[in-house]
Design an enzyme around this catalytic site. Structure first.
Site, short mmCIF file in Angstrom:
data_model
loop_
_atom_site.label_atom_id
_atom_site.label_comp_id
_atom_site.label_asym_id
_atom_site.label_seq_id
_atom_site.Cartn_x
_atom_site.Cartn_y
_atom_site.Cartn_z
N GLU A 210 75.32 -73.69 10.61
CA GLU A 210 75.54 -73.25 12.00
C GLU A 210 74.58 -73.93 12.97
O GLU A 210 74.42 -73.50 14.10
CB GLU A 210 75.40 -71.72 12.08
CG GLU A 210 76.41 -71.04 11.16
CD GLU A 210 76.38 -69.53 11.23
OE1 GLU A 210 75.53 -68.98 11.95
OE2 GLU A 210 77.23 -68.90 10.56
N ASP A 318 78.68 -55.66 10.52
CA ASP A 318 79.56 -56.80 10.29
C ASP A 318 80.27 -56.60 8.95
O ASP A 318 81.41 -56.17 8.90
CB ASP A 318 78.77 -58.11 10.30
CG ASP A 318 79.62 -59.30 9.88
OD1 ASP A 318 80.85 -59.20 9.93
OD2 ASP A 318 79.05 -60.35 9.49
N LYS A 343 84.97 -60.39 14.61
CA LYS A 343 85.39 -61.68 14.07
C LYS A 343 86.90 -61.64 13.91
O LYS A 343 87.42 -60.84 13.12
CB LYS A 343 84.75 -61.93 12.70
CG LYS A 343 83.25 -62.18 12.74
CD LYS A 343 82.69 -62.25 11.33
CE LYS A 343 81.25 -62.74 11.32
NZ LYS A 343 80.64 -62.55 9.99
#
EC number: 4.2.1.11
Length: 434
Positions: A210, A318, A343
């Site tokens: 990332e 998450d 997401k």
């Protein structure tokens, strides 16, 4: 406006793994969407369909998902003659056609690819920018630019170092605009690079999936110390705060946690959730940590609940919530966290993503929109975060084009909004609060 043609293909993501891309044609033109893919995935996520043919891409091909679109989903949608403006109807039709709880018949990567392309086509059909169309779908009159959470130090399953916790992020909450937040983030990032190079050598500044650095450190507070030093060096101690994504499910072992999980297993060093919680409280006390994601395992509900009641920062679900309304409702009831990580590929359609966001917001939660570690040049989530007014987005470091694609799109959106642009800033947890 009806769809004229839907065509899917296999492309590669930022990690060199196959993913699905969809081209949707209407009288207004071609609308293209690509689907992202995660490395540390929650066990409750919608199913990402992979071919499993070891002779191609080590089993990670997506030709089955592509074929499901080209042979089944596409033709069925064209025959149904649904309008691209009717996002909910299109998504509902695909979900019903799939008929499974977790989209395992066609694959969430197939359904989402079409869903994203439909959303882009719907905006064009209405003659409005994508962010405005998404805001309309969500019933939001206003538009808000988010605070970016830059993942600048990588550990966990994203990196080859010993660091157990997956992401250490900087949030320029004191910036006056999104563009200024980008500049501050980039400057801190460059200072961090210098600090790491001086302390650990040049190869420690290689970047992870990332765009963050992955120096070979073991102690998690050492990563926080590096951030603190870089923030000071850049001159922004009053404008930049810290966020973390622990991804604790990755190192949960038989009811305990292993903060050295990349070394050979030794149960003697495993610690309890309560002990881990104490460590977080120390981080909060000693560093400007304002947000911690997945501090505990996705099924360790009791520890989440007791921890949340003892801190006043943002605690993000998450793997715990996987953008799934049922899991979110459970977390609300158990008071396990106070922010949803959104997401789109965890749930698998635009409509369900919007519903998950609204469910979280209606319960007083914050919402952070997120990329995945395997990304593409697609910028959908930049428009999504503005339209949903969540006030926060994480899409990597200010490095690697698949990350910058989203950040650059946000700068363009801010520019297009001109005087009407509102930046969430310090209100990132509840940007709609007047």
């Amino acid at each position: 406006m009806a769809m004229q043609k839907i065509f899917a293909r296999e492309i590669l993501d930022s990690r060199g793994n196959p993913t699905v891309e969809v081209d949707l044609h209407t009288a207004k033109g071609r609308f293209r969407a690509a689907v992202p893919s995660g490395a540390s995935t929650g066990i409750y996520e919608a199913l990402e369909l992979r071919d499993g043919d070891k002779s191609r891409y080590l089993g990670k091909g997506v030709l089955k998902a592509v074929e499901h679109i080209n042979k089944t989903l596409g033709p069925a949608l064209l025959e149904k003659k649904l309008s691209v403006v009717d996002q909910e109807k299109v998504d509902k039709f695909m979900i019903e056609l799939d008929g499974t709880e977790n989209k395992s018949k066609f694959g969430a990567n197939a359904i989402l690819g079409v869903s994203l392309a439909v959303c882009k086509a719907g905006a064009a059909e209405k003659g409005v920018p994508l962010y405005r169309h998404i805001a309309d779908l969500a019933g939001n009159p206003e538009l808000i630019l988010p605070v970016p959470a830059f993942n600048v130090i990588n550990g966990g399953s994203h990196a080859g170092n010993k660091l157990a916790m997956q992401e250490f992020m900087i949030l320029p909450v004191g910036a006056s605009s999104f563009r200024e937040a980008m500049r501050i983030g980039a400057e801190v990032y460059h200072h961090l690079k210098g600090v790491i190079k001086a302390k650990y050598g040049k190869d420690a500044t290689n970047v992870g999936d990332e765009g963050g650095f992955a120096p070979n450190i073991l102690e998690n507070n050492e990563a926080l110390e590096l951030l603190k030093t870089a923030i000071q060096a850049a001159g922004y101690p009053d404008k930049v705060v810290i966020g973390m994504d622990v991804a604790a499910s990755e190192f949960y072992r038989n009811g305990k946690y292993d903060l050295d999980f990349k070394s050979p297993d030794d149960p003697a060093r495993h610690i309890s959730g309560e002990k881990l919680g104490e460590l977080y409280k120390n981080f909060i006390k000693n560093y400007p940590v304002v947000s911690i994601e997945d501090p505990f395992d996705q099924d360790d509900w009791a520890t989440w609940t007791s921890f949340l009641s003892g801190v006043n920062i943002q605690i993000v679900g998450d793997d715990l919530t996987v953008t799934n309304p049922k899991r979110i409702a459970q977390a609300v009831e158990k008071k396990a966290c106070n922010c949803l990580l959104l997401k789109v590929n965890q749930i698998g359609s635009v409509t369900e993503s919007i519903q998950a966001c609204k469910l979280a917001q209606s319960n007083g939660w914050g919402v952070m929109v997120s990329h995945r570690s395997g990304e593409t040049e697609d910028t959908f989530i930049a428009d999504l975060v503005v339209g949903l007014c969540t006030g926060q987005i994480k899409t990597g470091a200010p490095c690697r084009s698949e990350r910058l694609a989203k950040y650059n799109q946000l700068m363009r959106i801010e520019e297009a909004l001109g005087d009407k642009a509102v930046f969430a800033g310090r209100k990132f947890r509840n940007p709609k609060a007047k």
